[in-house]
Write an enzyme that holds these catalytic residues in place. Structure first.
Site, mmCIF file in Angstrom:
data_model
loop_
_atom_site.group_PDB
_atom_site.id
_atom_site.type_symbol
_atom_site.label_atom_id
_atom_site.label_comp_id
_atom_site.label_asym_id
_atom_site.label_seq_id
_atom_site.Cartn_x
_atom_site.Cartn_y
_atom_site.Cartn_z
ATOM 1 N N ARG A 10 -3.086 4.516 -14.801
ATOM 2 C CA ARG A 10 -3.896 4.187 -15.913
ATOM 3 C C ARG A 10 -3.294 3.020 -16.868
ATOM 4 O O ARG A 10 -2.432 3.192 -16.987
ATOM 5 C CB ARG A 10 -4.258 5.540 -16.786
ATOM 6 N N SER A 99 -12.238 7.028 -16.448
ATOM 7 C CA SER A 99 -12.638 7.976 -16.972
ATOM 8 C C SER A 99 -13.188 7.954 -18.376
ATOM 9 O O SER A 99 -14.137 7.140 -18.668
ATOM 10 C CB SER A 99 -11.472 9.173 -16.996
ATOM 11 N N HIS A 100 -12.873 8.815 -19.500
ATOM 12 C CA HIS A 100 -13.165 8.658 -20.754
ATOM 13 C C HIS A 100 -12.306 7.885 -21.589
ATOM 14 O O HIS A 100 -12.571 7.682 -22.900
ATOM 15 C CB HIS A 100 -13.311 9.983 -21.378
ATOM 16 N N LYS A 109 -7.521 7.563 -9.404
ATOM 17 C CA LYS A 109 -7.278 8.938 -9.262
ATOM 18 C C LYS A 109 -7.031 9.124 -7.614
ATOM 19 O O LYS A 109 -7.916 8.645 -6.999
ATOM 20 C CB LYS A 109 -8.430 9.880 -9.629
ATOM 21 N N ASP A 235 -18.569 13.302 -18.804
ATOM 22 C CA ASP A 235 -17.722 12.262 -19.226
ATOM 23 C C ASP A 235 -18.052 10.852 -18.397
ATOM 24 O O ASP A 235 -18.867 11.005 -17.457
ATOM 25 C CB ASP A 235 -16.436 12.745 -19.007
ATOM 26 N N ASP A 237 -16.502 9.775 -15.830
ATOM 27 C CA ASP A 237 -16.536 9.659 -14.207
ATOM 28 C C ASP A 237 -17.077 10.966 -13.708
ATOM 29 O O ASP A 237 -16.856 11.236 -12.536
ATOM 30 C CB ASP A 237 -15.104 9.327 -13.831
ATOM 31 N N ASP A 239 -16.285 14.401 -13.990
ATOM 32 C CA ASP A 239 -15.614 15.313 -13.501
ATOM 33 C C ASP A 239 -15.643 16.562 -14.499
ATOM 34 O O ASP A 239 -14.894 17.495 -14.357
ATOM 35 C CB ASP A 239 -14.243 15.093 -13.120
ATOM 36 N N ARG A 240 -16.111 15.860 -15.846
ATOM 37 C CA ARG A 240 -15.935 17.096 -16.887
ATOM 38 C C ARG A 240 -17.287 17.217 -17.548
ATOM 39 O O ARG A 240 -18.232 16.324 -17.680
ATOM 40 C CB ARG A 240 -15.023 16.774 -17.975
ATOM 41 N N HIS A 317 -13.349 20.494 -17.472
ATOM 42 C CA HIS A 317 -12.734 20.525 -16.021
ATOM 43 C C HIS A 317 -13.122 21.976 -15.473
ATOM 44 O O HIS A 317 -12.539 22.880 -15.996
ATOM 45 C CB HIS A 317 -11.447 20.251 -15.859
#
Length: 452
Positions: A10, A99-100, A109, A235, A237, A239-240, A317
């Site tokens: 990242r 992501s966030h 990822k 979020d 992407d 995944d949450r 998650h």
């Protein structure tokens, strides 16, 4: 700070993630992948397609062919590892996502052989990239696949029994990538929905795409109040997830309790920040509850190791192996929650039956990368002979930092794997005791810092 983190890669576009660094990452990663094909997708950030081209150049130079899926949620990226594409099953996947994080950030990822590529593997990859010369360019080799459509069909097929259920659903995609699949799934299942901030926009013009932060839920809460029975938020992407009722913002650990209700004596993995209520209640029901390290990669590895049915993080998650593939997928989690409602489970009534506890949010204590783990080690030493006024300790768990069990609750202090902070959380059946635990542990952290 290094772009090579515990769970992913990242950094800031152009400054840290540029043509040279990303091409090298692709080239170095190619040598870690046994098969011929890698599936690659990206999120809504304006620079994600640019990073895609750089990464492909590196993967191709390293002898790998790419299945390009374009704009997808992270769970769709994971999903491609379990599918055949004209007789090809990829040996790895890379999701290009920040992501966030703020919009100038991006990252990768990585999944290799259906397992997260993280920790020492990422650090070693970083060392390799820093030592290498820029690889020579080769001819581009990308085959486009329609992963979103395959995923949409899969989810619609799995949840046919929910078709036309009367629940009024409101949702907030936060201008992230949930919007590229979720509305179509809702439509095909003929559900009653209203969405906000559905169009992907990597500048995130309405609010930051992090549903674990209360201020980012203001708009979807207002919509729920006005015209919904349940609300979901995602979020950047996807995944949450956040799940909201008229009475509760249901955190990941409480979601796990609800999800496990229609499973037969499941094995559930929780992180060290999960409420003791979750662990105790699961055991009371005859399930097996396992406490493990924070981090989506850690939880996926632990799930596979012990063949768990479900795992969760407080932040939203949620990982299903029961009837699914064992990775974190906020979209799939949406329909498993709707399924509980369809089966007649009153979410608020179930939560009301649980013991009442007072929990703090995650509290972050600023420090440095160099000092954070040293402070944790020193805290552990101090706990062997704590100050006279320290609350009575029942026992301690050292799976990730230290979780101290007291008479009426617990306190946690651990080092973040991704930022230069310590993370603390406290819980008690008594609100004043929770504050007492917080003050006592904070004093210990101060003592630890000062003694280094």
């Amino acid at each position: 700070m290094s772009i090579y983190r515990e769970y992913d890669i990242r950094g800031i576009f152009e400054k840290e993630l540029n043509e040279e660094s990303v091409t090298k990452i692709g080239y170095a990663l190619a040598s870690k992948i046994s098969g011929e094909y890698v599936s690659v997708g990206y999120d809504a950030r304006s620079h994600s397609p640019i990073l895609f081209e750089y990464l492909v150049a590196g993967l191709n130079a390293g002898g790998k062919k790419v299945l390009g899926m374009g704009l997808v949620p992270t769970p769709v990226n994971y999903f491609t590892n379990y599918q055949e594409w004209d007789g090809i099953t990829p040996s790895a996947s890379v999701m290009i996502t920040g992501s966030h994080n703020p919009s100038e950030y991006n990252g990768f990822k990585i999944t290799v052989d259906k397992a997260p590529f993280f920790g020492e593997d990422i650090y070693a990859l970083g060392s390799e990239c820093e030592a290498m010369d820029m690889p020579n360019a080769v001819e581009r080799d990308v085959t486009e696949i329609d992963a979103n459509s395959r995923y949409i069909d899969f989810i619609v097929n799995e949840f046919q029994h929910l078709k036309a259920m009367p629940t009024k659903i409101v949702y907030d995609c936060g201008n992230g990538v949930a919007g590229v699949v979720l509305p179509e799934i809702f439509e095909k299942l003929e559900l009653h929905t209203k969405g906000i901030y559905v169009d992907p926009d990597g500048t995130f013009p309405n609010h930051h795409p992090d549903p674990s932060v209360e201020k980012n839920l203001v708009d979807v809460k207002a919509l729920l109040e006005k015209e919904g029975d349940i609300a979901f938020a995602y979020d950047g992407d996807a995944d949450r997830i956040a799940v909201l009722t008229h009475k509760n913002n249901i955190k990941g650990d409480m979601m796990a309790l609800l999800y496990s209700m229609n499973m037969d004596k499941p094995t559930v993995v929780g992180e060290v920040k999960c409420s003791q209520v979750m662990y105790d209640e699961l055991e009371r029901r005859g399930a097996t509850a396992v406490m493990y390290k924070t981090g989506h990669s850690n939880l996926k590895v632990k799930m596979k190791e012990i063949d768990a049915d479900l795992a969760c993080e407080v932040s939203g998650h949620v990982f299903f192996k029961n009837r699914y593939f064992g990775y974190d997928d906020a979209i799939y989690a949406t329909f498993r929650m709707l399924e509980l409602i369809y089966e007649g489970i009153d979410l608020d009534a179930e939560l009301a039956k649980l013991p009442q506890v007072f929990s703090t949010e995650e509290i972050k204590v600023e420090t440095t990368e160099a000092q954070k783990f040293k402070i944790i080690d020193r805290v552990k030493e101090l706990l062997q002979n704590p100050p006279a006024d320290f609350p009575a300790i029942k026992d301690m768990i050292f799976v990730d930092g230290v979780r101290i069990n007291f008479e009426k609750g617990w306190g946690l202090v651990r080092a973040s794997n991704t930022t230069p902070v310590l993370v603390t959380r406290f819980e008690s059946t008594d609100e004043q005791e929770a504050k007492h635990y917080e003050d006592a542990v904070n004093s210990l952290i101060t003592m630890a810092k000062e003694s280094l």
